[in-house]
Design an enzyme around this catalytic site. Structure first.
Site, mmCIF file in Angstrom:
data_model
loop_
_atom_site.group_PDB
_atom_site.id
_atom_site.type_symbol
_atom_site.label_atom_id
_atom_site.label_comp_id
_atom_site.label_asym_id
_atom_site.label_seq_id
_atom_site.Cartn_x
_atom_site.Cartn_y
_atom_site.Cartn_z
ATOM 1 N N ASP A 6 29.118 40.073 -35.581
ATOM 2 C CA ASP A 6 29.497 40.593 -34.265
ATOM 3 C C ASP A 6 30.190 39.499 -33.451
ATOM 4 O O ASP A 6 29.550 38.585 -32.942
ATOM 5 C CB ASP A 6 28.239 41.088 -33.541
ATOM 6 C CG ASP A 6 28.558 41.778 -32.222
ATOM 7 O OD1 ASP A 6 27.615 42.306 -31.597
ATOM 8 O OD2 ASP A 6 29.731 41.783 -31.808
ATOM 9 N N GLY A 39 14.862 39.238 -32.704
ATOM 10 C CA GLY A 39 14.893 40.568 -33.303
ATOM 11 C C GLY A 39 15.158 40.469 -34.793
ATOM 12 O O GLY A 39 14.518 39.702 -35.506
ATOM 13 N N ASP A 61 0.849 -1.189 0.000
ATOM 14 C CA ASP A 61 0.000 0.000 0.000
ATOM 15 C C ASP A 61 0.884 1.238 0.000
ATOM 16 O O ASP A 61 1.642 1.475 0.942
ATOM 17 C CB ASP A 61 -0.921 0.005 1.215
ATOM 18 C CG ASP A 61 -1.976 -1.079 1.134
ATOM 19 O OD1 ASP A 61 -2.637 -1.170 0.086
ATOM 20 O OD2 ASP A 61 -2.123 -1.849 2.103
ATOM 21 N N LYS A 114 36.426 25.364 9.721
ATOM 22 C CA LYS A 114 35.694 24.263 9.086
ATOM 23 C C LYS A 114 36.104 22.974 9.790
ATOM 24 O O LYS A 114 37.224 22.500 9.649
ATOM 25 C CB LYS A 114 36.012 24.178 7.596
ATOM 26 C CG LYS A 114 35.197 23.111 6.871
ATOM 27 C CD LYS A 114 35.541 23.048 5.394
ATOM 28 C CE LYS A 114 34.663 22.026 4.693
ATOM 29 N NZ LYS A 114 34.851 20.658 5.219
ATOM 30 N N HIS A 138 21.765 34.005 -34.466
ATOM 31 C CA HIS A 138 22.967 33.632 -33.735
ATOM 32 C C HIS A 138 23.442 32.263 -34.214
ATOM 33 O O HIS A 138 22.620 31.375 -34.467
ATOM 34 C CB HIS A 138 22.692 33.530 -32.234
ATOM 35 C CG HIS A 138 22.586 34.842 -31.538
ATOM 36 N ND1 HIS A 138 22.105 34.972 -30.250
ATOM 37 C CD2 HIS A 138 22.906 36.103 -31.942
ATOM 38 C CE1 HIS A 138 22.126 36.241 -29.892
ATOM 39 N NE2 HIS A 138 22.597 36.951 -30.903
ATOM 40 N N ASP A 168 24.109 40.604 -37.432
ATOM 41 C CA ASP A 168 23.297 41.797 -37.201
ATOM 42 C C ASP A 168 23.170 42.566 -38.518
ATOM 43 O O ASP A 168 24.094 43.292 -38.922
ATOM 44 C CB ASP A 168 23.978 42.658 -36.126
ATOM 45 C CG ASP A 168 23.131 43.854 -35.724
ATOM 46 O OD1 ASP A 168 23.629 44.676 -34.934
ATOM 47 O OD2 ASP A 168 21.984 43.983 -36.214
ATOM 48 N N ASP A 197 36.236 19.013 10.870
ATOM 49 C CA ASP A 197 36.317 17.752 10.127
ATOM 50 C C ASP A 197 35.596 16.676 10.938
ATOM 51 O O ASP A 197 36.211 15.895 11.668
ATOM 52 C CB ASP A 197 37.793 17.383 9.920
ATOM 53 C CG ASP A 197 37.969 16.290 8.872
ATOM 54 O OD1 ASP A 197 36.965 15.928 8.232
ATOM 55 O OD2 ASP A 197 39.094 15.800 8.703
ATOM 56 N N ARG A 252 12.241 39.344 -25.950
ATOM 57 C CA ARG A 252 12.959 40.590 -26.197
ATOM 58 C C ARG A 252 12.118 41.790 -25.774
ATOM 59 O O ARG A 252 10.879 41.775 -25.877
ATOM 60 C CB ARG A 252 13.317 40.724 -27.691
ATOM 61 C CG ARG A 252 14.141 39.577 -28.236
ATOM 62 C CD ARG A 252 15.415 39.341 -27.450
ATOM 63 N NE ARG A 252 16.314 40.476 -27.406
ATOM 64 C CZ ARG A 252 17.270 40.725 -28.296
ATOM 65 N NH1 ARG A 252 17.432 39.902 -29.323
ATOM 66 N NH2 ARG A 252 18.057 41.773 -28.163
ATOM 67 N N ALA A 253 12.763 42.820 -25.304
ATOM 68 C CA ALA A 253 12.085 44.030 -24.821
ATOM 69 C C ALA A 253 11.792 44.956 -25.999
ATOM 70 O O ALA A 253 12.377 46.038 -26.129
ATOM 71 C CB ALA A 253 12.950 44.724 -23.776
#
Length: 852
Positions: free
Chosen positions: A773, A720, A50, A241, A724, A685, A243, A790-791
């Site tokens: 580019d 755009g 179960d 640290k 690429h 570009d 151990d 994209r903005a």
């Protein structure tokens, strides 16, 4: 809720059966901790298992005739049955003959579980992805409904591919209690602590605790991220640290429990620590610390700690406490570390009795982290842990705690061993591994030093041999095994190994065995996210791939705790995209977005009032940014250091959206290996007026030039005007080499077709031509991320493509926030499949051109 338990009540006579009575009403707990799961072995008329998941105040239940299997190839039928009350999770015993379900019930497995995405939606739709944290069952699982007709709906219970896969796994009849004993092979190995029987139980009946908030039975522990440099400033403190073993100490009146970070119970082995904890001035308290043994030089040594645990009582150990999480009804985790340290000093300072020396507060220095690190390394210590003094205590690995190591020391799984000669004939050297891709292991080398006779005997007894080798990304050859035939073992034991970095083929150099780590789980071997990988010398590509793969799996139905302010703010006007819609888009496509984005420094385009108003680039940290964002300090051109943003998961991406970020531009390198890029980007570009057919031809020209020098490129729209071509690199060059190659290729194309291409950014020279580019391949330069919006008007999305799709492409902005979901839904395979595993390196550059 009454209806959900109605069938359970109707089928049982609670005057005769010992099963828990179902309540008439179920109150859902607020601020609940981890959800429980349990698997019960039921010897009824037909033996079955179960499988029960806590959800919505009940245990959702399935009968699994053959029991769960950790082999993804073995699909298990799971028949949904009536819900059971939460108290049923602890039930073991006999249901009397003649009653419903008559027969014996054992707990076969128990632990906690986490849904991936919405559990409610998954159960309703019939597809539930989740993660189990148990003793036997761990990792990712799926329940898929196959038939909805009738009362007994049929599902399939499936194991997903991850490091917890066990091939040909069949559930046996061993109850959990017996299984734990068998897997604790000697008295030195602890029994696993019982999981919490209620998610938040009042533990104290003492006067001080009465009437206050109940103390949890387990606290998630805060962990440190690995960094190369210690932070500076008065707002950081620095501890040694240690151990040893991480321990959580829970005090309830005179009752004390000592639990490791994976909830192994060490209480019975440490009576002197219990006495010391009973002497401190608290009725209920939870302390976070490290169990250690000091040598004559005052250094903690893991080998001495292991020797202590080979005895009946480890009475030379000490518990060094560095945090106080709870005291007498007060949860201190939201307080600053500064406040918690003050309370801890007051508490531990009052410890008394003959065993008081077994308990001590951790010493620390405040301020100059680099100086503290140099002193620690000069003293022969492992390193330091730096902690932000004003930060609260948070479960999991956070950047508020940072560790810097003087010596490389990591945990690895034991995959097998070689036989030796003479006295070491039975066991000559251990074969080690770490998590690889797709549930496989990655071989990292052998270790044959650091053992004494007792250790060798102990290892030989605990190693469980198997006929076949585990699944390996890189099976070792005869040279790596030094001609010896390996003996493969079940990958269950974790060893701590000290080493001196890695060789060119990524194997450990000068490895030495320190000891077994029963306090660590396989999940602890997963690469850390953040500022460093598992060790300074770990292969960056492997770490990146493991993290990316892990996140791709875990983000399938990403959830978020980010609360957006101004969710209706319009960020893009045509088409209309609000802040909430952008967040929902990124959350929906998280498994595609994250692999090329996580753990890379970022430059972002923020548009606080939408693209119609001012937008600007931001790459540095700022006050008041969401806690889900991460910061890595990088050197700048002036020789100083600056904090750069990066994200670890979808929460981080949504934190960026909360800051009104639309575009996200990652570096070509990761925070693990910042000075060596793992991919190049050639950005085509086009000037205004250039025909789209010429842009397509330009992308093909870049591809052909890459092909000529043995490099494979991957195609992406920019969202755009252009395209690429992305080139993965493994092994990685340095930035100077990468930029020189990219510049040489761009200049070669411009020289061959000066009427079509140019390699300089001067706008006055670009008329009618395409700028290749290459400048995005310098340290600190960035390119837009795959699947990023994209903005700009149109809300184009940078989209990976197959080269075969190029001839049908109409523009660089063909794919948008509106049509990308449909493309992803019909896409049969990732267009960039293999980009993270492809091995290719840059050719030499000669006189400004690429050498063929």
């Amino acid at each position: 809720m009454t209806k959900r338990l109605g069938d359970y009540r109707r089928k049982r006579d609670f005057g005769a059966t010992p099963e828990p009575v179902a309540p008439r009403t179920v109150a859902r707990e607020k601020n609940a901790q981890a959800l429980r799961f349990v698997v019960q072995l039921h010897h009824a008329r037909h033996r079955h298992f179960d499988f029960r998941l806590e959800w919505g105040g009940t245990l959702r239940s399935w009968a699994v005739p053959k029991g769960p299997s950790r082999d993804p190839e073995l699909k298990r039928l799971a028949i949904e049955v009536e819900d059971h009350p939460l108290d049923y999770a602890t039930f073991e015993g006999d249901i009397p003959k003649g009653h419903y379900g008559a027969g014996h019930v054992d707990i076969w497995e128990e632990g906690t579980w986490q849904p991936e995405g919405s559990a409610e939606a998954g159960l309703r739709k019939g597809h539930l992805d989740f993660v189990l944290h148990g003793a036997r069952l761990r990792g990712r699982w799926t329940l898929i409904r196959t038939r909805m007709t009738g009362k007994k709906q049929q599902w399939l219970l499936l194991k997903d591919n991850d490091v917890f896969v066990e091939r040909d796994d069949v559930a046996d009849d061993t109850p959990l209690s017996q299984w734990l004993v068998e897997h604790c092979e000697d008295s030195a190995k602890p029994r696993r602590a019982k999981q919490s029987r209620s998610r938040k139980t009042a533990l104290s009946n003492g006067k001080k605790g009465r009437g206050k908030t109940a103390m949890p039975e387990w606290f998630g522990l805060q962990l440190a991220k690995l960094h190369e440099h210690a932070p500076q400033g008065a707002d950081w403190l620095h501890e040694v640290k240690y151990d040893g073993y991480r321990l959580l100490a829970l005090r309830d009146g005179k009752g004390v429990r000592l639990l490791s970070r994976n909830q192994l119970d060490w209480t019975a082995r440490l009576p002197h620590v219990l006495d010391a904890l009973r002497s401190i001035d608290c009725d209920q308290c939870a302390l976070d610390g490290e169990l250690v043994v000091f040598d004559s030089q005052g250094h903690t040594r893991f080998d001495l700690l292991q020797q202590q645990f080979s005895r009946k009582t480890a009475d030379e150990t000490r518990l060094v406490v560095f945090d106080l999480l709870w005291r007498d009804g007060d949860d201190l985790r939201e307080q600053s570390l500064r406040q918690r340290k003050q309370s801890l000093a007051q508490l531990i300072g009052k410890a008394g009795g003959k065993s008081a020396s077994a308990l001590q507060a951790a010493d620390y220095l405040q301020g100059d982290g680099p100086l503290a690190f140099r002193k620690a390394c000069g003293a022969g210590l492992e390193g330091i842990i730096s902690k932000a003094m004003d930060a609260p205590y948070r479960d999991g690995r956070t950047d508020a705690w940072r560790k810097c190591k003087c010596v490389d020391s990591d945990e690895f799984v034991i995959l097998g061993y070689n036989r030796g000669k003479g006295a070491r004939e039975a066991l000559g050297a251990l074969l080690l591994g770490e998590p690889g891709e797709g549930g496989a292991w990655r071989y990292v080398g052998r270790v044959g030093t650091g053992f004494d006779d007792a250790t060798l005997r102990d290892l030989k007894r605990k190693l469980k041999t198997r006929k076949h080798a585990p699944k390996l990304d890189n099976p070792p050859g005869a040279r790596q095994l030094r001609g010896a035939k390996p003996v493969w073992v079940a990958p269950t034991l974790i060893a701590e190994i000290e080493h001196r970095g890695r060789t060119g083929d990524k194997l450990l150099r000068q490895a030495s065995f320190k000891g077994l780590r029963p306090d660590k789980d396989i999940e602890d071997l997963m690469p850390q996210t953040g500022s460093k990988s598992r060790s300074k010398s770990a292969t960056p590509a492997a770490s990146k791939n493991a993290r990316a793969g892990s996140r791709k799996r875990s983000s399938k139905s990403a959830r978020s705790d980010i609360v957006l302010t101004h969710p209706d703010r319009v960020l893009i006007d045509k088409p209309r995209v609000t802040k909430q819609e952008l967040a929902d888009f990124y959350r929906h496509i998280a498994e595609h977005l994250l692999p090329g984005l996580i753990d890379r420094p970022l430059a972002t385009v923020r548009c606080p009032e939408g693209i119609g108003k001012e937008c600007f680039f931001q790459k540095h940290a700022m006050a008041g940014m969401p806690a889900s964002l991460r910061v890595v300090e990088l050197r700048n051109k002036r020789g100083g250091r600056e904090g750069h943003l990066y994200v670890e998961d979808i929460e981080g991406v949504l934190g960026l959206v909360q800051m009104n970020v639309i575009e996200i531009h990652p570096w070509g390198s990761t925070v693990d290996d910042i000075d060596h890029p793992d991919r190049l980007v050639f950005d085509l570009d086009p000037a205004s007026g250039v025909h789209w057919a010429d842009v397509i031809a330009g992308a093909r020209a870049v591809r052909d030039r890459l092909d000529a020098v043995g490099l494979q490129g991957f195609l992406r729209t920019t969202g755009g005007k252009g395209l690429h071509v992305v080139v993965p690199l493994n092994p990685r060059p340095d930035w100077g080499t990468a930029k020189a190659f990219a510049q040489a290729l761009a200049r070669t194309l411009a020289a061959e077709a000066p009427d079509k291409y140019l390699s300089v950014a001067t706008k006055s020279k670009r008329r009618g031509r395409i700028f290749i580019d290459y400048l995005r391949n310098a340290r600190g330069a960035t390119a837009v991320a795959s699947y990023c919006v994209r903005a700009r008007r149109g809300a184009g999305v940078a989209t990976p493509l197959r080269w075969e799709e190029l001839s049908r492409l109409r523009s660089g902005a063909q794919y948008t926030i509106g049509n990308i979901p449909a493309r992803l839904k019909r896409m049969k395979a990732d267009p960039w499949v293999g980009i993270d595993t492809l091995k290719q390196s840059l050719p030499k550059v000669r006189k400004g051109s690429v050498k063929r």
